[in-house]
Scaffold this motif. Structure first.
Motif, mmCIF file in Angstrom:
data_model
loop_
_atom_site.group_PDB
_atom_site.id
_atom_site.type_symbol
_atom_site.label_atom_id
_atom_site.label_comp_id
_atom_site.label_asym_id
_atom_site.label_seq_id
_atom_site.Cartn_x
_atom_site.Cartn_y
_atom_site.Cartn_z
ATOM 1 N N TYR A 1 0.779 -1.240 0.000
ATOM 2 C CA TYR A 1 0.000 0.000 0.000
ATOM 3 C C TYR A 1 0.812 1.294 0.000
ATOM 4 O O TYR A 1 0.264 2.340 -0.351
ATOM 5 C CB TYR A 1 -0.910 0.014 1.235
ATOM 6 N N ALA A 2 2.069 1.291 0.418
ATOM 7 C CA ALA A 2 2.814 2.542 0.591
ATOM 8 C C ALA A 2 3.520 2.950 -0.709
ATOM 9 O O ALA A 2 3.920 2.101 -1.514
ATOM 10 C CB ALA A 2 3.835 2.400 1.722
ATOM 11 N N TRP A 3 3.690 4.271 -0.884
ATOM 12 C CA TRP A 3 4.264 4.820 -2.111
ATOM 13 C C TRP A 3 5.295 5.894 -1.804
ATOM 14 O O TRP A 3 5.141 6.661 -0.854
ATOM 15 C CB TRP A 3 3.170 5.473 -2.971
ATOM 16 N N THR A 4 6.306 5.972 -2.642
ATOM 17 C CA THR A 4 7.226 7.113 -2.648
ATOM 18 C C THR A 4 6.878 8.013 -3.833
ATOM 19 O O THR A 4 6.205 7.570 -4.777
ATOM 20 C CB THR A 4 8.683 6.651 -2.778
ATOM 21 N N PRO A 5 7.344 9.274 -3.833
ATOM 22 C CA PRO A 5 7.101 10.118 -5.022
ATOM 23 C C PRO A 5 7.630 9.488 -6.302
ATOM 24 O O PRO A 5 6.991 9.576 -7.362
ATOM 25 C CB PRO A 5 7.840 11.412 -4.666
ATOM 26 N N GLY A 6 8.795 8.838 -6.214
ATOM 27 C CA GLY A 6 9.362 8.199 -7.400
ATOM 28 C C GLY A 6 8.504 7.072 -7.919
ATOM 29 O O GLY A 6 8.377 6.877 -9.147
ATOM 30 N N GLN A 7 7.894 6.304 -7.030
ATOM 31 C CA GLN A 7 7.022 5.216 -7.465
ATOM 32 C C GLN A 7 5.757 5.748 -8.133
ATOM 33 O O GLN A 7 5.242 5.129 -9.072
ATOM 34 C CB GLN A 7 6.663 4.336 -6.258
ATOM 35 N N LEU A 8 5.263 6.886 -7.673
ATOM 36 C CA LEU A 8 4.113 7.496 -8.341
ATOM 37 C C LEU A 8 4.472 7.920 -9.761
ATOM 38 O O LEU A 8 3.690 7.726 -10.701
ATOM 39 C CB LEU A 8 3.615 8.699 -7.542
ATOM 40 N N VAL A 9 5.667 8.504 -9.924
ATOM 41 C CA VAL A 9 6.117 8.910 -11.261
ATOM 42 C C VAL A 9 6.296 7.693 -12.152
ATOM 43 O O VAL A 9 5.921 7.706 -13.338
ATOM 44 C CB VAL A 9 7.414 9.725 -11.155
ATOM 45 N N ASP A 10 6.868 6.626 -11.597
ATOM 46 C CA ASP A 10 7.053 5.396 -12.385
ATOM 47 C C ASP A 10 5.715 4.862 -12.893
ATOM 48 O O ASP A 10 5.622 4.341 -14.011
ATOM 49 C CB ASP A 10 7.739 4.322 -11.537
ATOM 50 N N ALA A 11 4.684 4.974 -12.075
ATOM 51 C CA ALA A 11 3.381 4.421 -12.448
ATOM 52 C C ALA A 11 2.578 5.352 -13.340
ATOM 53 O O ALA A 11 1.802 4.889 -14.183
ATOM 54 C CB ALA A 11 2.575 4.118 -11.180
ATOM 55 N N LEU A 12 2.800 6.674 -13.201
ATOM 56 C CA LEU A 12 1.901 7.634 -13.847
ATOM 57 C C LEU A 12 2.582 8.594 -14.801
ATOM 58 O O LEU A 12 1.894 9.296 -15.560
ATOM 59 C CB LEU A 12 1.178 8.464 -12.761
ATOM 60 N N GLY A 13 3.903 8.663 -14.761
ATOM 61 C CA GLY A 13 4.597 9.695 -15.522
ATOM 62 C C GLY A 13 4.803 10.941 -14.679
ATOM 63 O O GLY A 13 4.255 11.078 -13.584
ATOM 64 N N ASP A 14 5.594 11.882 -15.205
ATOM 65 C CA ASP A 14 5.990 13.046 -14.404
ATOM 66 C C ASP A 14 4.792 13.901 -13.997
ATOM 67 O O ASP A 14 4.642 14.233 -12.813
ATOM 68 C CB ASP A 14 6.990 13.905 -15.192
ATOM 69 N N ASP A 15 3.947 14.286 -14.938
ATOM 70 C CA ASP A 15 2.866 15.223 -14.620
ATOM 71 C C ASP A 15 1.848 14.600 -13.659
ATOM 72 O O ASP A 15 1.512 15.175 -12.617
ATOM 73 C CB ASP A 15 2.168 15.684 -15.902
ATOM 74 N N ASP A 16 1.337 13.439 -14.038
ATOM 75 C CA ASP A 16 0.331 12.810 -13.183
ATOM 76 C C ASP A 16 0.946 12.316 -11.878
ATOM 77 O O ASP A 16 0.256 12.261 -10.840
ATOM 78 C CB ASP A 16 -0.353 11.661 -13.913
ATOM 79 N N GLY A 17 2.214 11.939 -11.893
ATOM 80 C CA GLY A 17 2.874 11.530 -10.656
ATOM 81 C C GLY A 17 2.942 12.677 -9.664
ATOM 82 O O GLY A 17 2.679 12.497 -8.461
ATOM 83 N N ALA A 18 3.300 13.859 -10.151
ATOM 84 C CA ALA A 18 3.343 15.034 -9.275
ATOM 85 C C ALA A 18 1.947 15.411 -8.800
ATOM 86 O O ALA A 18 1.736 15.791 -7.641
ATOM 87 C CB ALA A 18 3.991 16.207 -10.006
#
Length: 665
Positions: free
Chosen positions: A321-338
């Protein structure tokens, strides 16, 4: 492979390959202890318990520790969810001896089951020393050990002594309980108390009903604030829906990740009713998603609902369940990750461990703005798809009767409020499983797995919760068999569980004899057996018109009225049932031969139903439905019949009249 290989409990099966020579709970284990003249080591836990897993890995999988256990003890493994009666007796002993309790629970007992030393989690080194010390004491100081055990049994028997003061559960008592809850409320973070913080679902149900009866704005505010804080927190799964068992902090940010069926069934009711009363869109979304979580993630092939999802994934909490900012970018790309990091409060510092964060709703979403709402929904969908590729927590897929009953009631109420046929279909399937597998010769069995019912008999909360569920399904389907089944279970409960003073034991008079017979009237993680039974008795009375069940409910609630008055945080379900009794409860019947979809009388009945009301919609004189008997249409039009406390208003075909009738308190 030890003796646990044939168990139905996933928790016991987790220990089937231990080098410990485990026995399941039963007379054979205690007979073996008498034959060998050794103590019994009783280890109690459950499948989703993090520290149960830790102790298993550290100690029960270790050959050296196992040798100490096998040489000097008969070791018994108990699933607390399968045998709540065993758990209750030894938890009371553990709390009496140590001042606290929890799981894993570790109990040393004489061969007759008398506990003489209790504790919870022990690290491996400490546990090994404890095993050696207890072995020595058993051989060298046995008289003292047995005297201590006898004193413990006497103490816990006194703690559970029945009798005491009984008083009516009046409006004044309930008003005082609501005021006390408001005074103990965490006005900053919502909920009650500090860390760890548990969802107070039964208190929220009570306060919603109290608001309906009294219009008390403070009661509603406590519910709204707490519900919103939980829904925005990490305790709520922002991607898949559903609530974790509790938050390790006071602000609902970091959960203990296990997800329990009973929490979600009860919280589904809270958010459904909150939406029905206020129109809050967040409450509606959370109710819908929680219903989906129960059906999708806990549904079993046989139609029931699994008990829980583990706190751990591959032995690591939060791995799924836990996420880092980098993992969000990996999953969504730069814009959607941010974008996701901002919405979900994911930072470089993290809120959890190793710089990771648990997702929470840190920023408002404008659902009325389609581009914003669409982007939000798409980001959630993609993140959930990415999360589904990670290792997933294990699922305890045994079906517990009472917990399934709670989920069924939640799903039926969600159906009534939203018209979601999927919720009703799932509720009927689960009720059918309980009726066909768990009801055996008119009595309940507590658990099943893969459609095969287990041996443990139902305890009082099983009878109450399942009977209440059958009453709910009867209202929704107009099938008389559900009311008949509910009545049979209530008759069995009234015959086999009473204490003689209006209260009830948790185990039946013909159940296995333990060192004490448990009878705990307080609500804890789930409604007490007494509270669950009282709620079912009230519903059944309203549906059947048989007053003796109401009298039994009033007597039962009278035995806990002093607890409601002094300790309302531990009697929320009893208080909610008391509100239903004060309300009447209302019996609302819409007699119609037409499709009720879109009928304004039906919509008004569901929208304005007072606390604990039963609502039926169907053709006059439908077989097996007492409330539709002798309820004809007036001038051929759909007709509303409203009764309260066995006194009825005149039938009406006008929405304004029905609204006025339901507005009376």
């Amino acid at each position: 492979m030890n003796r646990l290989g044939d168990a139905t409990s996933p928790y016991l099966l987790q220990h089937a390959d231990n080098p410990v020579d485990w026995w399941p709970w039963g007379s054979a284990a205690f007979e073996e202890a008498r034959r060998r003249d050794v103590p019994v080591l009783i280890s109690v836990g459950y499948a989703a318990c993090h520290w149960c897993h830790v102790m298993a890995h550290e100690s029960f999988e270790d050959a050296g520790v196992a040798k100490l256990m096998n040489d000097s003890f008969v070791s018994v493994k108990v699933d607390r969810e399968e045998r709540p009666d065993v758990d209750a007796v030894y938890m009371t002993a553990t709390q009496a001896m140590t001042g606290q309790g929890g799981w894993p629970m570790t109990v040393f007992a004489a061969p007759d089951g008398t506990p003489f030393f209790c504790g919870t989690y022990f690290p491996k080194a400490n546990f090994s020393r404890l095993l050696e010390s207890v072995t020595k004491a058993w051989h060298e100081q046995r008289d003292e050990v047995l005297r201590q055990g006898a004193a413990v049994v006497e103490a816990i028997g006194g703690a559970q002594a029945l009798g005491g003061i009984s008083a009516p559960l009046t409006a004044e008592v309930l008003d005082g309980a609501a005021a006390k809850l408001a005074s103990e409320y965490d006005g900053e973070n919502g909920g009650f108390g500090g860390a760890p913080k548990f969802p107070p679902q039964m208190n929220l149900l009570f306060l919603l009903r109290h608001f309906q009866r009294t219009g008390n704005a403070r009661s509603l505010e406590v519910v709204r604030h707490t519900s919103e804080a939980m829904a925005r927190g990490g305790i709520y799964d922002q991607l898949a829906g559903g609530f974790a068992r509790y938050s390790v902090d006071a602000r609902w940010i970091v959960p203990h990740f296990e997800k329990m069926l009973y929490d979600n069934g009860l919280l589904l009711r809270v958010y459904t009713h909150l939406w029905r009363l206020t129109g809050d869109p967040l409450a509606r979304r959370v109710a819908d998603e929680t219903a989906q979580f129960i059906m999708r993630d806990l549904g079993t092939p046989e139609g029931g609902f699994a008990s829980s999802l583990d706190a751990d994934t591959d032995g690591v909490e939060g791995l799924t369940y836990a996420w880092t900012p980098g993992q969000l970018v990996d999953a969504l790309g730069d814009d959607d990750g941010a974008y996701a990091a901002g919405i979900f409060g994911v930072t470089a510092a993290g809120t959890f461990e190793k710089g990771a964060s648990v997702l929470r709703l840190a920023r408002d979403i404008d659902d009325a703005n389609p581009p914003v709402a669409d982007r939000w929904a798409e980001v959630r969908r993609r993140l959930l798809a990415a999360r589904d590729q990670r290792p997933q927590p294990a699922r305890d897929d045994k079906v517990v009767a009472s917990w399934n009953g709670m989920a069924i009631v939640g799903l039926v109420e969600h159906y009534f409020a939203t018209g979601g046929a999927e919720s009703l279909d799932a509720a009927v399937r689960a009720a059918t499983l309980l009726a066909e597998r768990h009801v055996v010769d008119g009595r309940l069995r507590r658990v099943s797995r893969d459609g095969v019912v287990g041996d443990p008999p139902g305890v009082l909360d099983d009878y109450g919760a399942v009977a209440e569920a059958f009453c709910a399904v009867h209202q929704a389907t107009l099938d008389g068999k559900w009311l008949e089944l509910a009545g049979g279970l209530l008759d069995a409960a009234l015959a086999h569980f009473p204490t003689g003073n209006g209260g009830y034991y948790d185990t039946a008079d013909d159940a296995e004899r333990l060192v004490t017979r448990p009878a705990d009237p307080t609500d804890n993680a789930t409604p007490s057996g007494l509270s669950a039974l009282a709620a079912a008795l009230v519903s059944y009375t309203a549906l059947s018109g048989e007053t003796r069940y109401r009298e039994a409910a009033e007597a039962a609630l009278g035995t806990v009225a002093p607890i409601v008055s002094k300790y309302p945080r531990f009697s929320g379900y009893a208080a909610a049932t008391g509100e239903a009794l004060l309300s009447g409860p209302y019996e609302i019947v819409i007699a119609t031969r037409d499709d009720p979809t879109g009928d304004p009388l039906v919509a008004t009945a569901y929208e304005l139903a007072p606390p604990g009301a039963v609502v039926l919609v169907g053709a006059p004189d439908a077989p097996g439905v007492p409330l539709l008997a002798d309820r004809p249409l007036v001038d051929g039009a759909p007709t509303a019949y409203v009764c309260r406390g066995f006194v009825c208003d005149r039938p009406t075909t006008a929405v304004a009249d029905l609204t006025a009738q339901l507005a009376r308190r």
